[in-house]
Design an enzyme around this catalytic site. Sequence first.
Site, mmCIF file in Angstrom:
data_model
loop_
_atom_site.group_PDB
_atom_site.id
_atom_site.type_symbol
_atom_site.label_atom_id
_atom_site.label_comp_id
_atom_site.label_asym_id
_atom_site.label_seq_id
_atom_site.Cartn_x
_atom_site.Cartn_y
_atom_site.Cartn_z
ATOM 1 N N HIS A 104 9.532 -5.833 1.947
ATOM 2 C CA HIS A 104 10.854 -6.440 1.811
ATOM 3 C C HIS A 104 11.727 -5.865 2.920
ATOM 4 O O HIS A 104 11.916 -4.644 2.999
ATOM 5 C CB HIS A 104 11.447 -6.146 0.433
ATOM 6 N N GLU B 218 14.316 -3.126 2.305
ATOM 7 C CA GLU B 218 13.880 -1.883 1.663
ATOM 8 C C GLU B 218 13.233 -1.027 2.744
ATOM 9 O O GLU B 218 12.049 -1.153 3.040
ATOM 10 C CB GLU B 218 12.926 -2.200 0.513
ATOM 11 N N HIS C 257 8.164 0.623 -1.342
ATOM 12 C CA HIS C 257 9.327 -0.227 -1.607
ATOM 13 C C HIS C 257 10.560 0.635 -1.865
ATOM 14 O O HIS C 257 10.516 1.864 -1.785
ATOM 15 C CB HIS C 257 9.060 -1.128 -2.814
ATOM 16 N N GLU D 94 8.009 2.835 -5.457
ATOM 17 C CA GLU D 94 9.443 2.596 -5.334
ATOM 18 C C GLU D 94 10.086 3.948 -5.049
ATOM 19 O O GLU D 94 9.979 4.875 -5.860
ATOM 20 C CB GLU D 94 9.991 1.992 -6.629
#
EC number: 3.4.17.3
Length: 462
Positions: free
Chosen positions: A85, A88, A216, A308
């Site tokens: 992404h 990110e 991410h 994440e």
Amino acid sequence: MSDLVSIFLQLLLFKLVAPVTFRHHRYDDLVRTLYKVHNECPHVTRVYSIGRSVKGRHLYVLEFSDYPGIHEPLEPEVKYVGNMHGNEVLGRELLLQLSEFLCEEFRNRNQRIVRLVEGTRIHILPSMNPDGYEVAAAAQDRDISGYLVGRNNANGVDLNRNFPDLNTYIYYNEKNGGPNHHLPLPDNWKNQVEPETQAVIQWIRSFNFVLSANLHGGAVVANYPYDKSLEHRVRGFRRTANTPTPDDTLFQKLAKVYSYAHGWMHQGWNCGDYFPDGITNGASWYSLSKGMQDFNYLHTNCFEITLELSCDKFPRQEELQREWLGNREALIQFLEQVHQGIKGMVRDENYNNLVDAVISVSGINHDVTSGDHGDYFRLLLPGTYTVTATAPKFDPETVSVTVGPGEPKLVNFQLKRSTSPAAPKRRGANSGHRGRVLPKKVQPRAARKKEMMMKQSQRVPA
């Protein structure tokens, strides 16, 4: 004396920790950094492109290996993917820092890093979505806030919802029977995915990756498959429900390795969310269809988790050093996890390598296969397992293996060509003995002799 010891330890630590630059890198800076690392460590690195983005930017990978560009049999391949992404960005910066760190520590003869580079082939893709990153970075420069600005690629597509959906097929197969690994792609799959996705799919089909992590931002948690919930949809949304893979215990361990080596992920409370041990099954968090980590597990030999890593998707430059220090040990420990379980060669009686031989572990309904060089890698937790190797036209071989907590156990297979008769053809109306199909007007010898004697007895003299 204690002060002298403290000073000595600080100097030693300073020597072992490579100097890094903590700043955001636009595309041109990223490319320069990769080639800078390569120029500083030319004998253990290689820069290569797996394809181009919608806007034509290269998707560059930096490889670390004692033989760059070459697969060494029994040496596992592992990868990191960042910036899927575009907005990110921490993963992108961490992977550049990691690249500089590995190079510097290898040059400093840090034995841990030397062992890792010489025993592992490491592939680092800092940015899967360079077009999206440029949009997000430009918005930051103009102080434009927006949670989704730059997330998608230049065609407006979310790349983590763009892989072929193989979960539907595996859930059906688990219930009704069918393949449990290397599920095939639709014939027209290339027409259904974006250029960046196609490049990654072709990449992971070209290398026999064993382990992977996708970096991410937006939360702090280690997420493991499956991402797509098995539960049925309710009002257009798929229910959130824990949906484990057959390797669930192993995936939890991989996620915990990262979480507990991370500076604060394991604490659980981050970004207003709570995840016990800092890990979560993807589908129990929220259901995601056509994601990359499930695709890796269902189409290849690769076990991938999603990391994440930051509450802020685009952290300020002054926060990068803290983030690097919080992730550095975790990034190294995760790479080391590829060295566990079992590995070996699959050959025939003449020591020819057997490609695509299937390695099955009793009690785990997910198989892996041998690669182009006949070597296989099966990540397993410590324990005793029954392992079987099979290949077409060969007799299967089954062994009992005890796996320890250290290095992977070497388990080679030498399959013997099958001597069993070919499967019988379908019996027709004119079937003879033992399932053989006899041609018309051809009868067994005894039957022909009996028929001739009957004709002779019925013959009328002239």
